[in-house]
Scaffold this active site. Structure first.
Site, short mmCIF file in Angstrom:
data_model
loop_
_atom_site.label_atom_id
_atom_site.label_comp_id
_atom_site.label_asym_id
_atom_site.label_seq_id
_atom_site.Cartn_x
_atom_site.Cartn_y
_atom_site.Cartn_z
N ALA A 85 0.86 -1.19 0.00
CA ALA A 85 0.00 0.00 0.00
C ALA A 85 0.89 1.23 0.00
O ALA A 85 2.03 1.20 0.49
CB ALA A 85 -0.92 0.01 1.22
N ALA A 145 0.65 5.55 0.76
CA ALA A 145 -0.21 6.60 1.30
C ALA A 145 0.45 7.96 1.09
O ALA A 145 1.34 8.11 0.26
CB ALA A 145 -0.49 6.33 2.78
N ILE A 174 2.42 10.00 3.07
CA ILE A 174 3.79 10.30 3.47
C ILE A 174 4.67 9.06 3.55
O ILE A 174 5.84 9.15 3.90
CB ILE A 174 3.84 11.04 4.82
CG1 ILE A 174 3.34 10.14 5.95
CG2 ILE A 174 3.07 12.33 4.77
CD1 ILE A 174 3.64 10.70 7.32
N LYS A 195 6.32 0.22 7.44
CA LYS A 195 5.93 1.54 6.93
C LYS A 195 7.18 2.39 6.80
O LYS A 195 7.87 2.65 7.79
CB LYS A 195 4.92 2.18 7.89
CG LYS A 195 4.30 3.48 7.41
CD LYS A 195 3.22 3.92 8.40
CE LYS A 195 2.55 5.22 7.99
NZ LYS A 195 1.50 5.61 8.97
N ASP A 222 -8.04 10.16 11.70
CA ASP A 222 -7.89 10.04 10.24
C ASP A 222 -8.83 8.96 9.73
O ASP A 222 -8.40 7.92 9.22
CB ASP A 222 -6.44 9.70 9.88
CG ASP A 222 -6.14 9.93 8.41
OD1 ASP A 222 -6.99 10.49 7.70
OD2 ASP A 222 -5.04 9.52 7.97
#
Length: 442
Positions: free
Chosen positions: A131, A133, A135, A152, A281
């Site tokens: 995935a 996103a 940032i 991440k 979020d």
């Protein structure tokens, strides 16, 4: 592309192309009209082309530009269908995907942040991101102890890019307005700018995620993956399977959509009471619907980079004001709003008019169960946005205290997702259980 396009002039040119492109397409559309095409067909083609450019530009830039697009995608339910339709698919893509960074760039970031021997930390590491996103992007891997993990990795230059993008988007806010008629762009951009520093700090995100993972461990309804390792610009967490909420919105059964909606409302209102934090979020890309071995569906929650700190849980004045509104206590709710700063001392309003303004908005809390729909939300947005409406005139005189800004946006965003789901939810049950002051206005 070795990393984010970081130079301000480069990113500014790309962002400036959005409104310029709109103007060009309007001219193109006029030519089509003169050539004999109907207004409806031309408008649809214009909207589709604009949506495609919006996704391409914001997705390529990542950073603040893409985050802006993600924020817009949450609110599409409030837009008129003839406007929202062409944008929906393009904006939804921003919740789950973006053009990825090359593997060599990712490897260099991991070497810089975890050490030259970073590969020793993993049994396996997938170079292709699972995935991407605003940032950072996420890679699937196997930790050295055999656990399935999500890695991440923050984009190089993400901080500089975020601030640059949002500064430029603020300048273009007036021109970007036509992309989303009826929505105030400038306050949305300002709020995003206020939150970027926290989201860039993976140490703060790891702390917020651990807090939630501890609070919801073995919970029958909500799953939060735990943090495995945290470093500068790298965050490793337990991997979580499940169906992204964007897919549930698009193709889910009625049972799945209702269950996802109920659990989303439960997480929204129970989270602050259990953790002292509000997950801030709530776009569909941050949630999964997970089917357990017993057939029970649970809500998986991701991305704790943006949170609001509510150490006492939800502020009691929210529950008290909501209860007074439901009870039809015009004087009581007006006095309460004045005391909390929603009505400035220099402003005097009719309490009955304030009650009439609020009643339609809190309809979901009045019914035993309520079906959230796009038409319902569009009706609410149109009532407040129409300059000829009494609700619009009154709404302009109501103040939103700074301490309530993020709570307000999170609540509206969650309602937007519930309307995308078309979910039937027993909202009052969650309010009775988790919202202080709601069960009793005493």
């Amino acid at each position: 592309m070795s990393d984010l396009p970081r130079k301000a002039v480069t990113r500014t040119v790309k962002l400036a192309a959005l409104p310029i492109g709109i103007a060009g397409r309007v001219t193109w559309g006029l030519g089509k009209r003169i050539g004999g095409k109907s207004a409806e067909i031309v408008a649809r083609e214009l909207q589709q082309r604009t949506a495609e450019q919006l996704f391409r530009t914001l997705g390529e830039l990542k950073g603040g530009a893409m985050k802006f697009g993600q924020a817009l995608s949450v609110f599409e339910s409030a837009l008129p269908e003839e406007v929202a339709g062409p944008y929906r698919a393009a904006l939804t893509k921003l919740q789950e995907a973006a053009p990825p960074l090359p593997a060599a760039t990712v490897h260099q970031v991991l070497a810089d942040r975890l050490g030259a021997d970073w590969r020793d930390l993993f049994e396996e590491f997938e170079d292709k991101p699972a995935a991407a996103a605003s940032i950072g992007q996420v890679h699937r891997a196997v930790w050295h102890d055999g656990r399935q993990v999500a890695v991440k990795v923050q984009y190089p230059g993400a901080g500089e890019a975020l601030l640059s993008d949002l500064k430029q988007l603020g300048r273009f806010a007036g021109l970007l307005g036509p992309l989303v008629p009826g929505m105030e762009i400038k306050p949305l951009i300002k709020e995003l700018r206020d939150r970027v520093s926290e989201e860039l700090d993976y140490e703060l995100e790891a702390e917020a995620q651990r807090t939630h993972a501890d609070a919801f461990v073995d919970d029958p309804d909500v799953v939060v993956p735990d943090v495995v390792h945290q470093g500068d610009q790298v965050l490793v967490t337990e991997w979580m399977d499940g169906t992204p909420l964007s897919e549930v919105i698009a193709d889910g059964t009625e049972e799945e959509r209702d269950r996802a909606g109920q659990l989303l409302a439960r997480f929204l209102f129970s989270g602050p009471a259990r953790t002292g934090l509000l997950h801030a979020d709530p776009h569909p890309g941050n949630f999964r619907l997970i089917a357990g071995a017993d057939g029970r569906m649970r809500l998986g929650v991701l991305d704790f980079g943006t949170v609001d700190r509510l150490p006492g849980g939800w502020p009691k004045p929210i529950g008290r004001s909501l209860r007074m509104t439901l009870d039809g206590d015009a004087e009581g709710v007006y006095g309460h709003l004045c005391a909390e700063g929603f009505v400035k001392e220099s402003v005097e309003l009719d309490p009955d008019a304030v009650l009439d303004y609020l009643k339609p908005i809190i309809e979901p809390a009045e019914a035993e169960e309520f079906t959230f729909t796009r038409p319902w939300l569009r009706g609410q947005a149109a009532r407040i946005a129409d300059p000829r409406s009494p609700a619009h005139q009154l709404g302009r005189q109501i103040n939103l205290p700074p301490s309530y800004l993020l709570i307000h946006r999170v609540t509206l965003s969650t309602i937007g997702v519930l309307c995308q789901l078309g979910a039937t939810v027993r909202l009052r049950d969650e309010l009775d259980t988790w919202l202080p002051g709601f069960a009793s206005a005493e």
